[in-house]
Design an enzyme around this catalytic site. Structure first.
Site, short mmCIF file in Angstrom:
data_model
loop_
_atom_site.label_atom_id
_atom_site.label_comp_id
_atom_site.label_asym_id
_atom_site.label_seq_id
_atom_site.Cartn_x
_atom_site.Cartn_y
_atom_site.Cartn_z
N CYS A 280 0.88 -1.18 0.00
CA CYS A 280 0.00 0.00 0.00
C CYS A 280 0.91 1.22 0.00
O CYS A 280 0.97 1.98 0.97
CB CYS A 280 -0.92 -0.01 1.21
SG CYS A 280 -1.92 -1.51 1.38
N ALA A 281 1.62 1.42 -1.10
CA ALA A 281 2.76 2.34 -1.12
C ALA A 281 2.37 3.80 -1.00
O ALA A 281 3.14 4.62 -0.50
CB ALA A 281 3.57 2.13 -2.41
N GLY A 284 4.77 7.00 -1.33
CA GLY A 284 6.10 6.40 -1.31
C GLY A 284 7.04 6.77 -0.20
O GLY A 284 8.24 6.49 -0.31
N GLY A 285 6.58 7.36 0.89
CA GLY A 285 7.50 7.72 1.98
C GLY A 285 8.27 6.52 2.50
O GLY A 285 9.50 6.54 2.58
N LYS A 286 7.55 5.45 2.84
CA LYS A 286 8.23 4.25 3.34
C LYS A 286 8.92 3.50 2.21
O LYS A 286 9.93 2.82 2.45
CB LYS A 286 7.24 3.35 4.07
CG LYS A 286 6.71 3.95 5.36
CD LYS A 286 5.87 2.96 6.12
CE LYS A 286 5.14 3.65 7.26
NZ LYS A 286 4.12 4.61 6.77
N ASP A 304 -0.01 0.23 -5.55
CA ASP A 304 -1.07 1.09 -5.05
C ASP A 304 -2.20 1.14 -6.07
O ASP A 304 -2.00 0.81 -7.25
CB ASP A 304 -0.57 2.51 -4.75
CG ASP A 304 -1.45 3.21 -3.71
OD1 ASP A 304 -1.21 3.02 -2.51
OD2 ASP A 304 -2.38 3.93 -4.12
N ASP A 354 1.02 -1.43 4.95
CA ASP A 354 0.75 -0.23 5.73
C ASP A 354 -0.68 0.18 5.37
O ASP A 354 -0.91 0.98 4.48
CB ASP A 354 1.77 0.86 5.37
CG ASP A 354 1.60 2.10 6.22
OD1 ASP A 354 0.86 2.05 7.21
OD2 ASP A 354 2.20 3.14 5.88
N CYS A 407 -1.62 3.73 11.04
CA CYS A 407 -1.41 4.97 11.81
C CYS A 407 -2.65 5.19 12.68
O CYS A 407 -3.16 6.30 12.81
CB CYS A 407 -1.14 6.16 10.90
SG CYS A 407 -2.38 6.47 9.64
#
Length: 472
Positions: A280-281, A284-286, A304, A354, A407
């Site tokens: 679940c990109a 793209g932070g992670k 995604d 995520d 989160c």
């Protein structure tokens, strides 16, 4: 006043006199600021707030739209607008309760006058003198008197029974207040209080271009004051009030803005330079963090359902110097979604899910999200999380790891989802996060097999992480 905040008030201080020697470059925090033009600031606040609360826009988009149209505002005025709008949204329910008791006609006032009063009361709650706020807001005498009556209204709030007081003092909808009480117990008030603070601005060093110390040195050369994050070994807190996107170090890909809790979730992946899937990109932070873990080697599949976010990821990857990412747009659900994953089934060493969630861990940054979330939304998120975890688990090879994260701070999106998955997939077992983070960091994070972070305990956004190992 009982509910008065200890937070710093929005930027409104008098210009500072510089004692710097001639020719010395001042940092942004040392430069004198122009006095706020309060009438212009208030007008912008009202426009942005109205877009959020009366038209249903998301706060960040409403502020961006409003401030783009207010090109005449100084930089400190733009900051004040953002701080005051977010500050009011964080304390919305508390402010309305106090004003309904401090002003005998508040509920019958026309909307724009109510909103002016809301901003004035919010500023008082954050520590500004009510007389000064009343003058700067050009309040009519009855409205100014209401600001002076806020202490009595706060006393009335304090006198309420605890179960009745908590949702109002926490500024949470009733159903979310109940969830906070279930999740945090005696710490619920402290947890909610921390959620209503302004979040720090945190950067992650792009380890493909230098470590944290190198980034800190570069940022200080750009007159940005920084300090290391206490948990993540690659994070820095930017203490200077500045638009980080304008920094040369950002444009050169040396850093990404990423909450410290998000960085720790990425660390749980412990990505080897082989085949890794970020399921679940998003933007793209992670993904970029995983690429650095992999030292730009191997295959990093970023999946995604949102084409726009996939395009953002590609741009960010180019800036970061990442070239082992394979971005793939996949269908939302159904047979086509399953078919798109077939080439990866049983082949990934690591799969990060995520998952989309309620976002209850990010209320510091997205305070308006609490007013949009409904019990039905929460139930929908849980169903989707269970489905995503089951779907992407099929990509994990024997001996590989499935990392589940949200989160959210709510147990029903976190531990309950993992427990449901394990009951249906006995080939997976839990790997305690302490084995991946190391003893020193694990002690700071806290006990238990899972990663569980929250603003009141760790100073990060709220995050959950679980590492599940597939049997060989």
């Amino acid at each position: 006043m009982a509910t008065q905040r200890k937070s710093r008030p929005p930027s409104r201080s008098a210009p500072k006199k510089s004692g710097a020697p001639s020719g010395k470059k001042l940092s942004p925090s040392e430069r004198p600021e122009r006095p706020l033009r309060e009438d212009l600031v208030l007008q912008a606040c009202l426009e942005a707030y109205g877009s959020v609360r009366h038209e249903g826009r998301m706060a960040d988009r409403a502020l961006d739209f409003t401030l783009r149209r207010k090109a005449n505002l100084y930089s400190n005025e733009r900051r004040a607008v953002a701080e005051r709008v977010y500050g009011l949204l964080r304390r919305q329910r508390t402010v309305d309760f106090l004003l309904s008791r401090a002003h005998p006609r508040f509920d019958s006032l026309e909307t724009s006058r109510q909103d002016v009063l809301r901003f004035a009361a919010s500023r008082v709650l954050y520590g500004e003198p009510h007389g000064l706020v009343a003058r700067q807001s050009a309040l009519a005498p009855p409205d100014a008197q209401a600001l002076g009556a806020l202490p009595e209204a706060a006393a009335a709030l304090e006198a309420l029974p605890a179960r009745e007081r908590f949702p109002i003092a926490a500024s949470l909808p009733d159903f979310l207040a109940d969830r906070f009480l279930q999740t945090f117990g005696r710490d619920a008030a402290r947890a909610a209080e921390a959620m209503n603070e302004r979040a720090p601005l945190v950067a992650r060093a792009n380890l493909l271009k230098g470590d944290r110390d190198a980034l800190a040195q570069r940022l200080r050369a750009e007159t940005v004051d920084v300090k290391p994050t206490p948990l993540s070994p690659m994070g820095l807190v930017l203490e200077t009030r500045i638009n980080a996107f304008s920094l040369e170090s950002f444009r050169e890909g040396m850093l990404e803005l990423q909450d410290e809790g998000s960085q720790l979730l990425g660390m749980l992946v412990d990505a080897p330079p082989t085949r890794v899937v970020d399921a679940c990109a998003g933007a793209g932070g992670k993904t970029l963090q995983l690429a650095a873990q992999m030292k730009n080697r191997g295959d990093l599949h970023a999946l995604d359902i949102d084409e726009r976010r996939m395009e953002d990821l590609k741009k960010r990857a180019r800036r970061a110097g990442v070239h082992n990412v394979r971005a793939q747009l996949i269908p939302h659900e159904g047979p086509d979604a399953d078919a798109a994953l077939t080439p990866l089934k049983g082949k990934a060493d690591r799969v990060l899910v995520d998952a989309p969630c309620s976002g209850t861990g990010t209320f510091r940054r997205k305070p308006d999200a609490r007013y949009r979330l409904t019990p039905e939304d929460l139930e929908m998120h849980v169903g989707r999380q269970k489905a995503l975890l089951a779907r992407f688990a099929t990509l994990v090879k024997p001996g590989g790891r499935l990392i589940y994260g949200t989160c959210s701070v709510l147990r029903e999106e976190n531990e309950n989802v993992v427990e449901d998955f394990l009951a249906k997939h006995p080939e997976f077992t839990v790997k305690p996060v302490a084995e991946l983070l190391g003893a020193e960091l694990a002690e700071k994070v806290g006990p238990g097999p899972f990663l569980r972070l929250a603003p009141h305990t760790h100073g990060t956004d709220g995050f959950f992480g679980a590492v599940l190992v597939r049997a060989k």
